[in-house]
Motif scaffolding. Structure first.
Motif, short mmCIF file in Angstrom:
data_model
loop_
_atom_site.label_atom_id
_atom_site.label_comp_id
_atom_site.label_asym_id
_atom_site.label_seq_id
_atom_site.Cartn_x
_atom_site.Cartn_y
_atom_site.Cartn_z
N LEU A 52 22.10 23.10 32.56
CA LEU A 52 22.66 23.95 31.76
C LEU A 52 21.41 25.17 30.96
CD1 LEU A 52 24.72 25.37 29.84
CD2 LEU A 52 24.95 23.48 28.49
N LEU A 53 20.42 24.05 30.55
CA LEU A 53 19.45 23.97 29.34
C LEU A 53 18.44 24.45 30.62
CD1 LEU A 53 18.78 20.98 26.83
CD2 LEU A 53 20.11 23.01 26.77
N PHE A 54 18.02 24.10 31.91
CA PHE A 54 17.42 24.90 33.10
C PHE A 54 17.50 26.42 32.75
CE2 PHE A 54 15.80 25.94 37.17
CZ PHE A 54 14.58 25.73 37.04
N PHE A 55 18.14 26.22 33.21
CA PHE A 55 19.07 27.95 33.75
C PHE A 55 18.72 28.65 32.89
CE2 PHE A 55 20.12 25.68 37.82
CZ PHE A 55 19.80 26.41 38.33
N SER A 56 19.59 28.12 31.95
CA SER A 56 19.80 29.67 30.61
C SER A 56 18.55 29.52 30.36
CB SER A 56 20.45 28.25 29.34
OG SER A 56 22.17 28.13 29.86
N MET A 57 17.55 28.74 30.67
CA MET A 57 16.13 29.06 29.66
C MET A 57 15.88 29.80 30.83
SD MET A 57 14.67 27.71 27.33
CE MET A 57 15.77 27.13 25.93
N GLY A 124 27.15 32.08 22.87
CA GLY A 124 27.07 32.61 24.17
C GLY A 124 25.88 31.58 24.29
N GLU A 125 25.10 32.57 25.47
CA GLU A 125 23.42 32.77 26.62
C GLU A 125 22.36 32.62 24.83
OE1 GLU A 125 22.28 31.99 29.12
OE2 GLU A 125 24.49 32.14 29.90
N GLU A 126 22.92 33.39 24.04
CA GLU A 126 21.64 32.67 22.75
C GLU A 126 21.93 31.58 22.34
OE1 GLU A 126 22.16 33.78 18.41
OE2 GLU A 126 21.99 36.17 19.45
N VAL A 195 20.91 29.84 41.52
CA VAL A 195 21.13 29.90 40.18
C VAL A 195 22.35 29.93 39.94
CG1 VAL A 195 20.96 31.70 38.07
CG2 VAL A 195 19.25 31.22 39.76
N THR A 196 22.94 30.31 40.80
CA THR A 196 24.94 30.89 40.69
C THR A 196 25.13 29.05 41.04
OG1 THR A 196 24.77 32.58 41.92
CG2 THR A 196 26.84 30.97 41.98
N ALA A 197 24.79 28.51 41.70
CA ALA A 197 25.14 26.50 41.88
C ALA A 197 24.96 26.06 40.50
CB ALA A 197 24.95 26.00 42.90
N GLY A 198 23.77 26.62 40.28
CA GLY A 198 23.31 25.95 38.99
C GLY A 198 24.42 25.61 37.70
N LYS A 199 24.06 27.38 37.51
CA LYS A 199 26.11 27.46 36.47
C LYS A 199 26.90 27.50 36.12
CE LYS A 199 23.18 31.74 34.88
NZ LYS A 199 23.17 33.51 34.73
N VAL A 204 30.36 23.03 33.48
CA VAL A 204 31.12 21.51 33.88
C VAL A 204 30.78 20.95 32.02
CG1 VAL A 204 32.28 22.16 36.02
CG2 VAL A 204 30.10 20.12 35.07
N THR A 205 29.49 20.95 32.03
CA THR A 205 29.19 19.77 31.48
C THR A 205 29.57 19.99 29.91
OG1 THR A 205 26.79 20.53 32.53
CG2 THR A 205 26.62 19.44 30.09
N LEU A 206 29.61 20.54 28.86
CA LEU A 206 30.02 20.42 27.74
C LEU A 206 31.52 20.42 27.59
CD1 LEU A 206 28.06 23.33 26.40
CD2 LEU A 206 27.83 21.21 25.99
N PRO A 207 32.27 21.03 28.63
CA PRO A 207 33.83 20.30 28.21
C PRO A 207 34.02 18.80 28.61
CG PRO A 207 33.56 22.40 29.40
CD PRO A 207 31.94 21.72 29.46
#
Length: 313
Positions: A52-57, A124-126, A195-199, A204-207
């Motif tokens: 989650l963190l990697f693709f958000s960066m 959100g993304e921020e 990127v899509t697969a990573g997102k 599913v991480t936070l839930p």
């Protein structure tokens, strides 16, 4: 957001807390069990959160979203809380066997899941980018300070610099953030399918993390010593209120104050239990503190943060 902190916090905290309640319900009904909670928590820490963190960066510029003063103040706030807890543990004249546990409970928060879930739901993304930076800071400081506190009051044990560095370098969340920043800086192209697969994976991480938190609460006993109760009060009430007020006096915006409160007020981290047991400290008290602080911390965020931020504004 600055003018509607009260409504915003209530709106975004409700889904987060509801997922925790659902997790507790599912565990009580035996839809999920301790094995699911254990493996799910490992997945979140080792795979989901770093992804989650990697693709958000990617494509993000943390410097454009936050001032350098904010992470610096956040780090200083953690150090001040740590120092105060250490001093208070001496003033309360508690035995050495309890001091390390007391100190760790007072400063080590679940920022990587609980706080991050709140700011992601709110911004959100921020929220992922800024929250990821703040959570990475805690990953470094929490490991170092916990090792110092617990080792100081454990017989025949010295702080291992090599072990500390190894723990920090191999921390999955730090790896995810740093890798994302490096890839972003270098401009390394990543296929859109990846990127899509990573997102999807990060989504599913936070839930899952919140369901695991709720599931662990269902089997916890909320029995605490007086000193542990004091440590929890420092963690989820005293520290966030004082440090957020300090941020307001220093000129931080209400937007920044909200981030700081949510991260300073995070309940005791689940990793505190693992570290306590590894150092021969009271794991049972730490486990009870994690459960109790999660409930109390949630109430503080909903009931205290909105009027405090409205008053400071």
């Amino acid at each position: 957001m600055e003018t509607s902190a009260f409504t915003a916090i209530l709106d975004v905290s409700a889904p987060v807390l509801l997922l925790i309640v659902v997790g507790a319900f599912l565990r009580a009904r035996r839809v999920i069990d301790d094995s699911f909670i254990s493996s799910g928590s490992r997945f979140v820490f080792a795979v989901g959160m770093p992804t989650l963190l990697f693709f958000s960066m990617l494509g993000a510029n943390p410097g454009s979203l936050m001032s350098w003063q904010m992470p610096v103040y956040f780090a200083l706030g953690i150090l001040l809380t740590f120092g105060f807890a250490w001093w208070l543990s001496g003033r309360l004249k508690m035995p050495d066997s309890e001091r390390g546990v007391f100190i760790q409970i007072a400063f080590r928060g679940n920022t990587g899941v609980f706080s991050l879930a709140l700011v992601v739901n709110m911004f959100g993304e921020e929220g992922v980018v800024i929250g990821g930076v703040l959570a990475s800071i805690t990953s470094v400081l929490f490991n170092i300070l916990a090792e110092i506190a617990l080792s100081r009051y454990q017989a025949n044990h010295d702080v291992s610099i090599k072990q500390l560095l190894s723990t920090i370098v191999r921390n999955p969340m730090i790896v995810g953030v740093v890798a994302g920043i490096v890839v972003n800086f270098v401009g390394l192209p990543i296929p859109s399918q990846v990127v899509t697969a990573g997102k999807y994976l990060g989504g599913v991480t936070l839930p899952l993390a919140l369901l695991c938190i709720g599931g662990s609460l269902a089997t916890s006993r909320f029995v605490l010593s007086k000193t542990v109760g004091v440590a929890i009060a420092i963690k989820v009430l005293i520290s966030p209120i004082i440090l957020t007020c300090g941020a307001a006096l220093l000129g931080f915006t209400e937007h920044e104050q909200l981030y700081l409160f949510l991260f300073f007020g995070a309940p005791v981290a689940a990793s505190a239990y693992v570290v306590s047991v590894a150092h021969g400290s009271d794991g049972k008290q730490t486990a009870n503190a994690i459960a109790t602080s999660t409930l109390l911390g949630s109430l503080v965020i909903v009931a205290i943060a909105p009027p405090l931020l409205a008053w400071l504004s």
